[in-house]
Design an enzyme around this catalytic site. Structure first.
Site, PDB file in Angstrom:
ATOM      1  CG  ASP A 138      -1.850   1.179   1.266  1.00 42.58           C
ATOM      2  OD1 ASP A 138      -2.953   1.071   0.712  1.00 42.58           O
ATOM      3  OD2 ASP A 138      -1.472   2.227   1.839  1.00 42.58           O
ATOM      4  CG  ASN A 146      -4.546  11.138  -6.380  1.00 47.23           C
ATOM      5  OD1 ASN A 146      -3.830  11.165  -7.381  1.00 47.23           O
ATOM      6  ND2 ASN A 146      -5.112  10.026  -5.941  1.00 47.23           N
ATOM      7  CG  ASP A 155      -3.791   8.378 -13.248  1.00 48.90           C
ATOM      8  OD1 ASP A 155      -4.232   7.893 -12.187  1.00 48.90           O
ATOM      9  OD2 ASP A 155      -4.517   8.831 -14.147  1.00 48.90           O
ATOM     10  CD  GLU A 181      -4.183   4.222  -1.793  1.00 47.97           C
ATOM     11  OE1 GLU A 181      -4.381   4.618  -0.638  1.00 47.97           O
ATOM     12  OE2 GLU A 181      -5.051   4.265  -2.693  1.00 47.97           O
TER      13      GLU A 181
END
Length: 216
Positions: A138, A146, A155, A181
């Protein structure tokens, strides 16, 4: 029948109606008994080749699960065309299935693809009593990426992470994007020591990676 049912067996079968042991329709019924054309990763396309060309036998062959029907005596050119058509259908089915199992952003398996692979590996490990490691990964604080830089940069981070995972794992390991993620790596034949080594290589590679962003 055993050959056609094998996961690595042929995908296209040209069967005669009358054969010793099992007939062509019986082979078809056995193949279709536990097969789903929409979900089975190993669908076998069957062409029945027989001198029984009346409507009743044609219906029986199709109901048994045959995909095509060629009468004898057969024309070589017609048979060649039907085989090419069958090959195109199989290639298109494979493409659709692969698209359904792949995450479009990273190119890794998605959750569905992971589930299929993991189930097969668990069964294999159980049969062979071999070790099997599953690594859960993770990205910390990914939401901040973001929120600060936008989803396009997010991305790029996911794609960079994918590259680091791919470069740090063995050729026969499978990496998947489980969602957001979160990544999962399935490591066949990896005991605890081997799994820890793989996990540490992945962690180090991601920690050292630099994501280049071109200003727009």
């Amino acid at each position: 029948l055993r050959l056609l049912q094998d996961r690595n067996g042929p995908r296209l079968a040209l069967l005669d109606w009358s054969m010793p042991g099992l007939s062509g329709p019986e082979i078809c019924r056995a193949l279709r008994a536990n097969s789903n054309i929409a979900n089975d990763l190993h669908y076998v396309f069957v062409i029945m080749l027989t001198g029984r060309t009346d409507t009743e036998n044609l219906i029986e062959a199709l109901e048994a699960g045959s995909d095509d029907f060629v009468g004898k005596p057969y024309d070589v050119n017609e048979l060649r065309v039907r085989l090419r058509s069958a090959t195109r259908i199989l290639e298109f089915q494979r493409y659709l299935r692969e698209q359904a199992l792949v995450d479009p952003l990273t190119g890794l398996h998605n959750r569905r693809g992971l589930k299929r692979f993991l189930q097969a590996e668990i069964e294999r490990a159980d049969r062979s009593e071999a070790p099997l490691a599953i690594l859960a990964n993770d990205l910390d604080h990914f939401k901040q990426v973001n929120d600060t830089y936008g989803h396009d940069v997010g991305d790029l981070v996911l794609q960079s992470t994918t590259q680091q995972i791919t470069n740090s794992t063995r050729p026969f390991d499978l990496a998947a994007r489980a969602g957001g993620e979160e990544f999962v790596i399935v490591c066949p034949d990896a005991d605890l020591t081997a799994a820890m080594g793989i996990a540490e290589r992945v962690r180090e590679a991601i920690a050292k990676a630099v994501v280049q962003v071109t200003p727009t």
